[in-house]
Design a protein around this motif. Structure first.
Motif, PDB file in Angstrom:
ATOM      1  N   SER A 145       0.840  -1.201   0.000  1.00 35.12           N
ATOM      2  CA  SER A 145       0.000   0.000   0.000  1.00 35.12           C
ATOM      3  C   SER A 145       0.876   1.253   0.000  1.00 35.12           C
ATOM      4  CB  SER A 145      -0.942   0.004   1.208  1.00 35.12           C
ATOM      5  OG  SER A 145      -0.231   0.163   2.428  1.00 35.12           O
ATOM      6  N   MET A 146       2.010   1.195   0.681  1.00 36.39           N
ATOM      7  CA  MET A 146       2.933   2.323   0.680  1.00 36.39           C
ATOM      8  C   MET A 146       3.594   2.479  -0.686  1.00 36.39           C
ATOM      9  SD  MET A 146       4.688   1.918   4.474  1.00 36.39           S
ATOM     10  CE  MET A 146       5.715   3.381   4.246  1.00 36.39           C
ATOM     11  N   ALA A 147       3.922   1.368  -1.340  1.00 37.37           N
ATOM     12  CA  ALA A 147       4.538   1.429  -2.665  1.00 37.37           C
ATOM     13  C   ALA A 147       3.571   2.018  -3.681  1.00 37.37           C
ATOM     14  CB  ALA A 147       4.997   0.032  -3.097  1.00 37.37           C
ATOM     15  N   LEU A 148       2.298   1.626  -3.608  1.00 36.50           N
ATOM     16  CA  LEU A 148       1.303   2.168  -4.527  1.00 36.50           C
ATOM     17  C   LEU A 148       1.102   3.658  -4.293  1.00 36.50           C
ATOM     18  CD1 LEU A 148      -0.847   1.967  -6.691  1.00 36.50           C
ATOM     19  CD2 LEU A 148      -2.424   1.020  -4.976  1.00 36.50           C
ATOM     20  N   THR A 149       1.009   4.059  -3.037  1.00 37.69           N
ATOM     21  CA  THR A 149       0.873   5.485  -2.728  1.00 37.69           C
ATOM     22  C   THR A 149       2.085   6.263  -3.212  1.00 37.69           C
ATOM     23  OG1 THR A 149      -0.481   5.012  -0.775  1.00 37.69           O
ATOM     24  CG2 THR A 149       0.582   7.166  -0.868  1.00 37.69           C
ATOM     25  N   SER A 150       3.279   5.721  -2.975  1.00 34.59           N
ATOM     26  CA  SER A 150       4.499   6.397  -3.412  1.00 34.59           C
ATOM     27  C   SER A 150       4.536   6.547  -4.930  1.00 34.59           C
ATOM     28  CB  SER A 150       5.728   5.614  -2.937  1.00 34.59           C
ATOM     29  OG  SER A 150       6.926   6.243  -3.343  1.00 34.59           O
ATOM     30  N   ALA A 151       4.085   5.519  -5.645  1.00 34.25           N
ATOM     31  CA  ALA A 151       4.068   5.585  -7.110  1.00 34.25           C
ATOM     32  C   ALA A 151       3.123   6.685  -7.583  1.00 34.25           C
ATOM     33  CB  ALA A 151       3.653   4.234  -7.690  1.00 34.25           C
ATOM     34  N   MET A 152       1.959   6.802  -6.951  1.00 36.21           N
ATOM     35  CA  MET A 152       1.023   7.859  -7.332  1.00 36.21           C
ATOM     36  C   MET A 152       1.606   9.235  -7.029  1.00 36.21           C
ATOM     37  SD  MET A 152      -2.830   6.399  -6.649  1.00 36.21           S
ATOM     38  CE  MET A 152      -2.644   5.900  -4.931  1.00 36.21           C
ATOM     39  N   LEU A 153       2.258   9.352  -5.873  1.00 39.82           N
ATOM     40  CA  LEU A 153       2.840  10.644  -5.520  1.00 39.82           C
ATOM     41  C   LEU A 153       3.950  11.045  -6.483  1.00 39.82           C
ATOM     42  CD1 LEU A 153       3.051  10.584  -1.622  1.00 39.82           C
ATOM     43  CD2 LEU A 153       1.414  11.764  -3.076  1.00 39.82           C
ATOM     44  N   ASP A 154       4.740  10.069  -6.938  1.00 39.39           N
ATOM     45  CA  ASP A 154       5.802  10.379  -7.896  1.00 39.39           C
ATOM     46  C   ASP A 154       5.235  11.027  -9.146  1.00 39.39           C
ATOM     47  OD1 ASP A 154       7.823   9.444  -6.290  1.00 39.39           O
ATOM     48  OD2 ASP A 154       7.907   7.456  -7.211  1.00 39.39           O
ATOM     49  N   LYS A 155       4.015  10.647  -9.522  1.00 41.54           N
ATOM     50  CA  LYS A 155       3.393  11.224 -10.712  1.00 41.54           C
ATOM     51  C   LYS A 155       2.709  12.554 -10.400  1.00 41.54           C
ATOM     52  CE  LYS A 155       4.516   7.211 -12.237  1.00 41.54           C
ATOM     53  NZ  LYS A 155       5.752   7.003 -12.996  1.00 41.54           N
ATOM     54  N   MET A 156       2.317  12.746  -9.133  1.00 41.89           N
ATOM     55  CA  MET A 156       1.574  13.956  -8.759  1.00 41.89           C
ATOM     56  C   MET A 156       2.468  15.121  -8.358  1.00 41.89           C
ATOM     57  SD  MET A 156      -1.660  12.662  -6.506  1.00 41.89           S
ATOM     58  CE  MET A 156      -2.932  11.598  -7.173  1.00 41.89           C
ATOM     59  N   LEU A 157       3.540  14.816  -7.655  1.00 41.83           N
ATOM     60  CA  LEU A 157       4.360  15.891  -7.091  1.00 41.83           C
ATOM     61  C   LEU A 157       5.340  16.410  -8.125  1.00 41.83           C
ATOM     62  CD1 LEU A 157       4.951  14.539  -3.477  1.00 41.83           C
ATOM     63  CD2 LEU A 157       3.172  16.084  -4.326  1.00 41.83           C
ATOM     64  N   VAL A 158       4.781  16.977  -9.189  1.00 43.94           N
ATOM     65  CA  VAL A 158       5.576  17.546 -10.283  1.00 43.94           C
ATOM     66  C   VAL A 158       5.141  18.984 -10.481  1.00 43.94           C
ATOM     67  CG1 VAL A 158       5.914  15.334 -11.441  1.00 43.94           C
ATOM     68  CG2 VAL A 158       3.902  16.704 -11.991  1.00 43.94           C
ATOM     69  N   GLU A 159       5.960  19.725 -11.216  1.00 45.04           N
ATOM     70  CA  GLU A 159       5.612  21.107 -11.520  1.00 45.04           C
ATOM     71  C   GLU A 159       4.424  21.145 -12.481  1.00 45.04           C
ATOM     72  OE1 GLU A 159       6.907  23.787 -10.116  1.00 45.04           O
ATOM     73  OE2 GLU A 159       8.176  22.484  -8.883  1.00 45.04           O
ATOM     74  N   GLY A 160       3.635  22.218 -12.388  1.00 46.07           N
ATOM     75  CA  GLY A 160       2.530  22.372 -13.320  1.00 46.07           C
ATOM     76  C   GLY A 160       1.230  21.800 -12.779  1.00 46.07           C
ATOM     77  N   ASP A 161       0.197  21.926 -13.594  1.00 47.05           N
ATOM     78  CA  ASP A 161      -1.134  21.512 -13.182  1.00 47.05           C
ATOM     79  C   ASP A 161      -1.369  20.024 -13.421  1.00 47.05           C
ATOM     80  OD1 ASP A 161      -1.867  24.070 -12.407  1.00 47.05           O
ATOM     81  OD2 ASP A 161      -2.673  24.597 -14.383  1.00 47.05           O
ATOM     82  N   LEU A 162      -2.322  19.490 -12.674  1.00 50.29           N
ATOM     83  CA  LEU A 162      -2.851  18.153 -12.913  1.00 50.29           C
ATOM     84  C   LEU A 162      -4.355  18.290 -13.113  1.00 50.29           C
ATOM     85  CD1 LEU A 162      -1.037  16.062 -10.141  1.00 50.29           C
ATOM     86  CD2 LEU A 162      -0.523  16.049 -12.570  1.00 50.29           C
ATOM     87  N   ASN A 163      -4.864  17.683 -14.157  1.00 49.16           N
ATOM     88  CA  ASN A 163      -6.300  17.689 -14.402  1.00 49.16           C
ATOM     89  C   ASN A 163      -6.910  16.361 -13.979  1.00 49.16           C
ATOM     90  OD1 ASN A 163      -6.413  20.280 -15.422  1.00 49.16           O
ATOM     91  ND2 ASN A 163      -6.408  19.651 -17.565  1.00 49.16           N
ATOM     92  N   ILE A 164      -8.138  16.412 -13.478  1.00 45.64           N
ATOM     93  CA  ILE A 164      -8.868  15.199 -13.140  1.00 45.64           C
ATOM     94  C   ILE A 164      -9.576  14.713 -14.394  1.00 45.64           C
ATOM     95  CG2 ILE A 164     -10.697  14.217 -11.723  1.00 45.64           C
ATOM     96  CD1 ILE A 164     -10.024  16.316  -9.625  1.00 45.64           C
ATOM     97  N   ARG A 165      -9.378  13.457 -14.718  1.00 49.67           N
ATOM     98  CA  ARG A 165      -9.841  12.912 -15.988  1.00 49.67           C
ATOM     99  C   ARG A 165     -10.864  11.793 -15.767  1.00 49.67           C
ATOM    100  NH1 ARG A 165      -7.959  13.198 -21.603  1.00 49.67           N
ATOM    101  NH2 ARG A 165      -9.624  12.073 -22.647  1.00 49.67           N
ATOM    102  N   LEU A 166     -11.940  11.825 -16.532  1.00 52.56           N
ATOM    103  CA  LEU A 166     -12.921  10.743 -16.535  1.00 52.56           C
ATOM    104  C   LEU A 166     -12.386   9.607 -17.397  1.00 52.56           C
ATOM    105  CD1 LEU A 166     -15.924   9.824 -15.917  1.00 52.56           C
ATOM    106  CD2 LEU A 166     -16.472  10.791 -18.166  1.00 52.56           C
ATOM    107  N   LEU A 167     -12.535   8.373 -16.919  1.00 47.72           N
ATOM    108  CA  LEU A 167     -12.052   7.221 -17.666  1.00 47.72           C
ATOM    109  C   LEU A 167     -13.190   6.536 -18.405  1.00 47.72           C
ATOM    110  CD1 LEU A 167      -9.574   5.598 -15.125  1.00 47.72           C
ATOM    111  CD2 LEU A 167      -9.146   7.352 -16.844  1.00 47.72           C
ATOM    112  N   ASN A 168     -12.852   5.891 -19.511  1.00 40.99           N
ATOM    113  CA  ASN A 168     -13.845   5.123 -20.265  1.00 40.99           C
ATOM    114  C   ASN A 168     -14.305   3.909 -19.482  1.00 40.99           C
ATOM    115  OD1 ASN A 168     -14.156   6.658 -22.552  1.00 40.99           O
ATOM    116  ND2 ASN A 168     -12.491   5.685 -23.656  1.00 40.99           N
ATOM    117  N   GLU A 169     -13.365   3.269 -18.782  1.00 38.51           N
ATOM    118  CA  GLU A 169     -13.675   2.040 -18.063  1.00 38.51           C
ATOM    119  C   GLU A 169     -13.273   2.179 -16.604  1.00 38.51           C
ATOM    120  OE1 GLU A 169     -15.322  -0.277 -19.426  1.00 38.51           O
ATOM    121  OE2 GLU A 169     -15.192   0.374 -21.497  1.00 38.51           O
ATOM    122  N   GLY A 170     -14.035   1.560 -15.726  1.00 29.50           N
ATOM    123  CA  GLY A 170     -13.691   1.540 -14.314  1.00 29.50           C
ATOM    124  C   GLY A 170     -12.737   0.401 -14.015  1.00 29.50           C
ATOM    125  N   ALA A 171     -12.491   0.190 -12.754  1.00 33.81           N
ATOM    126  CA  ALA A 171     -11.525  -0.827 -12.337  1.00 33.81           C
ATOM    127  C   ALA A 171     -12.131  -2.223 -12.291  1.00 33.81           C
ATOM    128  CB  ALA A 171     -10.969  -0.469 -10.964  1.00 33.81           C
TER     129      ALA A 171
END
Length: 433
Positions: A145-171
């Motif tokens: 669970s920590m590895a998954l959270t860390s992976a998401m943070l690596d993609k989020m904690l960057v310069e610039g904006d992040l947009n919330i995106r609707l997906l075609n398919e759920g999980a």
């Protein structure tokens, strides 16, 4: 969209700053926000070389190299086949140029969506694996669970904006989709509040595991129903205490544990199980309580009872002064946009559309997919309303309020799943998706 598999390969030892590359790796297997990007520093080049790949794909046309290297790039590009638009001796017409620009924009939009869905599916797989591991190896499940959270943070904690995106398919299964929706949106809200890395880790792990106690509750009692008897309601509410016990056995941090323990508490003390008010709730718990309520309204167990994201935000705003931290609620509404992804809307020119991505800088001007009967659905027009000064949204609609043709074309999701995407600065000659 161009098949990236036709891009030429290059040894990682020959990589240099300015090359536009593609990593044929899963999202969690590298630290970069995107899998396709231009190398901007020697540090990035070194990081790629340490990934264990012998060769990577690169795109000479998108690369920015010196004169000598440009000649090499052009030679390689020539070897890889003719360009996608051959203007011929007379040059392309204005109609050809407009058609090509439209084709490239659609390709960029589809590529961005496919990237989001691929990353989301990897995260969903990782979540299911950590939940499967929990009964036999609680500490290992915590580490995942920590590895998954860390992976998401690596993609989020960057310069610039992040947009919330609707997906075609759920999980796929509802519990996975709910856990990821709550974790992703909670982390984005934590980012908006400027939380540090350690606080974000606690928030992410706690959000992923907030409903872990439901694994020890009877299936029919895992989702609150107005028809529950007092005994059934009490059994449902016990998922919080059971979740705390499981999280303690996993050895999660105290910050993550508070999220699990307090995710059903309310700002006015009307929640459960402890009936504490906002002053005694942790920051992470206040965020997750808010997001958990939103996703529960949008994605209830019975799909026919689902609210549109716009309706859910409106209800939460009406309840806001009592149930939620008002500062966080206002920030949440700004972040999600007045019309969150998944909202069916009617535009000011009377056309019908589906909101597909929030515009973080202009919440009234999201990106939408428009119903146009003259355009095949697979080539549906995507409009960034920020770039359309004379076009806006007139009203939000329930899916069943759409005309039948628009409903079939736009296909609003019975259940909404969200992910995030980076918003790079627009470069000269590039189309911003």
């Amino acid at each position: 969209m161009k098949d990236r598999s036709t891009d030429p390969m290059i040894d990682v030892g020959q990589l240099k700053v300015g090359m536009f590359i593609h990593l044929d790796l899963g999202w969690m297997s590298h630290p970069f926000p995107l899998s396709s990007f231009k190398l901007s520093s020697d540090e990035q080049v070194l990081t790629v070389r340490r990934l264990g790949l012998a060769r990577v794909r690169w795109n000479p046309e998108k690369s920015d190299l010196g004169d000598a290297d440009d000649a090499l790039a052009l030679a390689v590009a020539a070897d890889s086949g003719p360009g996608e638009l051959d203007p011929g001796p007379a040059g392309p017409s204005e109609e050809d140029l407009a058609r090509e620009a439209r084709r490239r924009e659609l390709a960029a939009q589809r590529e961005a969506l496919l990237l989001c869905e691929r990353q989301y599916n990897e995260a969903a797989t990782a979540f299911r694996e950590l939940m499967d591991l929990l009964p036999r190896d609680p500490r290992g499940s915590r580490d995942q669970s920590m590895a998954l959270t860390s992976a998401m943070l690596d993609k989020m904690l960057v310069e610039g904006d992040l947009n919330i995106r609707l997906l075609n398919e759920g999980a796929g299964d509802r519990s996975t989709a709910h856990a990821l929706n709550v974790a992703i949106i909670s982390l984005l809200l934590g980012r908006a509040f400027g939380l540090g890395r350690d606080e974000m880790m606690d928030l992410g792990v706690g959000a992923l595991l907030h409903d872990v106690g439901k694994t020890e509750v009877l299936a029919r009692l895992r989702h609150r129903d107005d028809s529950f008897s007092a005994a059934e309601l009490q059994a449902y509410q016990q998922h919080v205490a059971k979740g705390v016990a499981l999280a303690q056995g996993m050895g999660v941090s105290s910050g993550a544990l508070l999220v699990v323990a307090q995710h059903h508490e309310n700002a006015d003390g009307s929640g459960f199980p402890q009936r504490i008010n906002m002053d005694r709730m942790s920051t992470g718990a206040r965020i997750v309580a808010l997001v958990n309520r939103f996703d529960g309204l949008c994605n209830p167990l019975v799909a026919s009872k689902a609210m549109t994201p716009h309706e859910a935000l409106s209800l939460m705003f009406a309840q806001g002064r009592n149930r939620f931290d008002s500062t966080m609620l206002n920030a949440f509404i700004r972040m999600m946009g007045v019309y969150p992804p998944g909202s069916a809307v009617q535009l000011t020119d009377d056309r019908y559309a589906l909101v597909v991505a929030v515009n973080s800088s202009r919440p009234l001007k999201p990106r939408v997919m428009v119903h146009d009967a003259s355009v095949p659905r697979e080539e549906a027009l995507m409009l960034n309303l920020e770039a359309q000064p004379d076009l806006g949204i007139r009203r939000s609609l329930k899916p069943q309020q759409l005309p039948r043709a628009s409903l079939d074309y736009l296909s609003p999701r019975a259940r909404v799943a969200y992910f995030f995407e980076s918003v790079p600065a627009t470069q000269p000659g590039e189309l911003r998706p």
